[in-house]
Design a protein around this motif. Structure first.
Motif: not given
Length: 372
Positions: A346-372
């Motif tokens: 969106h032109a302006e990032t919504t709070p819902e997207l911010v939450e999803q973005r942060d969750a995705a970044v956190a998931w990536r930071a775990l590393g594939a071997e730690e993700v179940v």
């Protein structure tokens, strides 16, 4: 068993100015008055378009791209029509229109990111006056009609000013003529007399469905139902494609409304690199169209003129350099920024997207071997 496509389709109503043998011919309703230098420029753009396409195909086969939609055989329809689109005009291409992008000045490296998954298109539509390639079939037609309405509202048509009056060119395949988005765009363009030209690249197949299954009559006749004039052109004749497109675009810039062009051509390669065309068409069909190659007929005309040996040799070297340039560029494409994808919704990032973005970044930071 292969579907029945006529090996020799009806060509009685095609606008043609250059035969498959490379001979200039007269047509009562169209003419090409370019110079020898213009002819050489058209040939150059088709040759380099084909090299871009060849490299894209090879890169996918080597695992460097996830997908590639070949345009082999359609160079004249793309290059010829694109040469008629002026700098103030806007073009809306499909995912296969590598020749349109090339003529409009889009760096060919920018075509690779979408198919490697590193970006969503790669170039600035305003800078090149060319929209990003449409993946959704027919959606670009609605975009084009909407943009054309904006041109009308900006009072940028019908003044007789070649530097001010503007129009829109939109490209679609034969399969897109069956999409509701396309029909709505045609209806809108007709109702408001919009300055838009619809270029149907009829390459004989909508993926594996032969065009005769889509329509019992030439596709250009669909324009009749909307009260839009239409013209059918030899899509492997770059001179005819440019001439017909120039007339249609000028008609649009003059404020006289839309036009539909059916460029009758042939997709000699697969629909995409995930497709196997040998499962739905016969080899002799492809051989028939190879003899009508758009580049070969222009090369034959240039050879008959006999003064371009140096330029043609230089073009071969330029094509080789372009191939190396694309291979090198593909290898250096950066990994996509996962977080940035959420900022492009969106032109302006919504709070819902911010939450999803942060969750995705956190998931990536775990590393594939730690993700179940």
């Amino acid at each position: 068993m292969h579907p029945s496509l006529p090996t020799a389709p009806d060509e009685s109503d095609l606008v043609r100015l250059l035969t498959p043998q490379g001979e200039r011919v007269h047509h009562p309703e169209a003419s090409w008055s370019g110079t020898d230098a213009d002819l050489l420029a058209l040939h150059r753009d088709m040759v380099l378009t084909r090299r871009i396409d060849t490299e894209g195909y090879a890169l996918q086969r080597h695992g460097e791209l996830g997908l590639w939609p070949p345009c082999l055989g359609q160079e004249a329809a793309q290059v010829g029509t694109a040469h008629a689109v002026r700098s103030q005009d806007m073009a809306f291409p499909t995912y296969r229109d590598h020749g349109v992008a090339w003529v409009r000045g889009v760096p060919p490296e920018k075509l690779l990111g979408l198919y490697r998954g590193t970006d969503l298109g790669g170039w600035d539509p305003h800078e090149h006056r060319t929209a990003l390639p449409s993946i959704i079939i027919g959606a670009q037609c609605l975009h084009a009609s909407g943009y054309a309405m904006g041109i009308v509202m900006d009072d940028a048509v019908g003044h007789g000013d070649p530097s001010r009056d503007a129009a829109v060119a939109v490209y679609l395949g034969d399969g897109a003529t069956a999409q509701g988005d396309t029909l709505e765009a045609l209806s809108w363009a007709a109702a408001f007399s919009l300055p838009v030209v619809f270029v149907i690249e009829n390459n004989q197949y909508a993926i594996s469905t032969v065009t005769s299954r889509l329509s019992n009559v030439p596709l250009v006749r669909r324009a009749d139902g909307f009260g839009i004039p239409g013209v059918r052109v030899d899509g492997n004749d770059v001179l005819a494609c440019q001439a017909v497109m120039e007339a249609a675009m000028q008609r649009a810039r003059d404020g006289r409304g839309p036009t539909v062009i059916e460029a009758v051509t042939y997709r000699r390669g697969a629909h995409t690199t995930s497709d196997d065309p040998s499962r739905y068409r016969a080899g002799e069909e492809t051989e028939y169209w190879e003899k009508r190659d758009p580049i070969s007929r222009v090369r034959a005309l240039l050879d008959s003129i006999g003064t371009f040996e140096r330029e043609l040799a230089e073009l071969d070297a330029e094509a080789d350099a372009l191939g190396e340039r694309l291979r090198a560029a593909c290898r250096t494409l950066p990994e996509p920024d996962l977080a940035a994808l959420f900022d492009l919704v969106h032109a302006e990032t919504t709070p819902e997207l911010v939450e999803q973005r942060d969750a995705a970044v956190a998931w990536r930071a775990l590393g594939a071997e730690e993700v179940v």
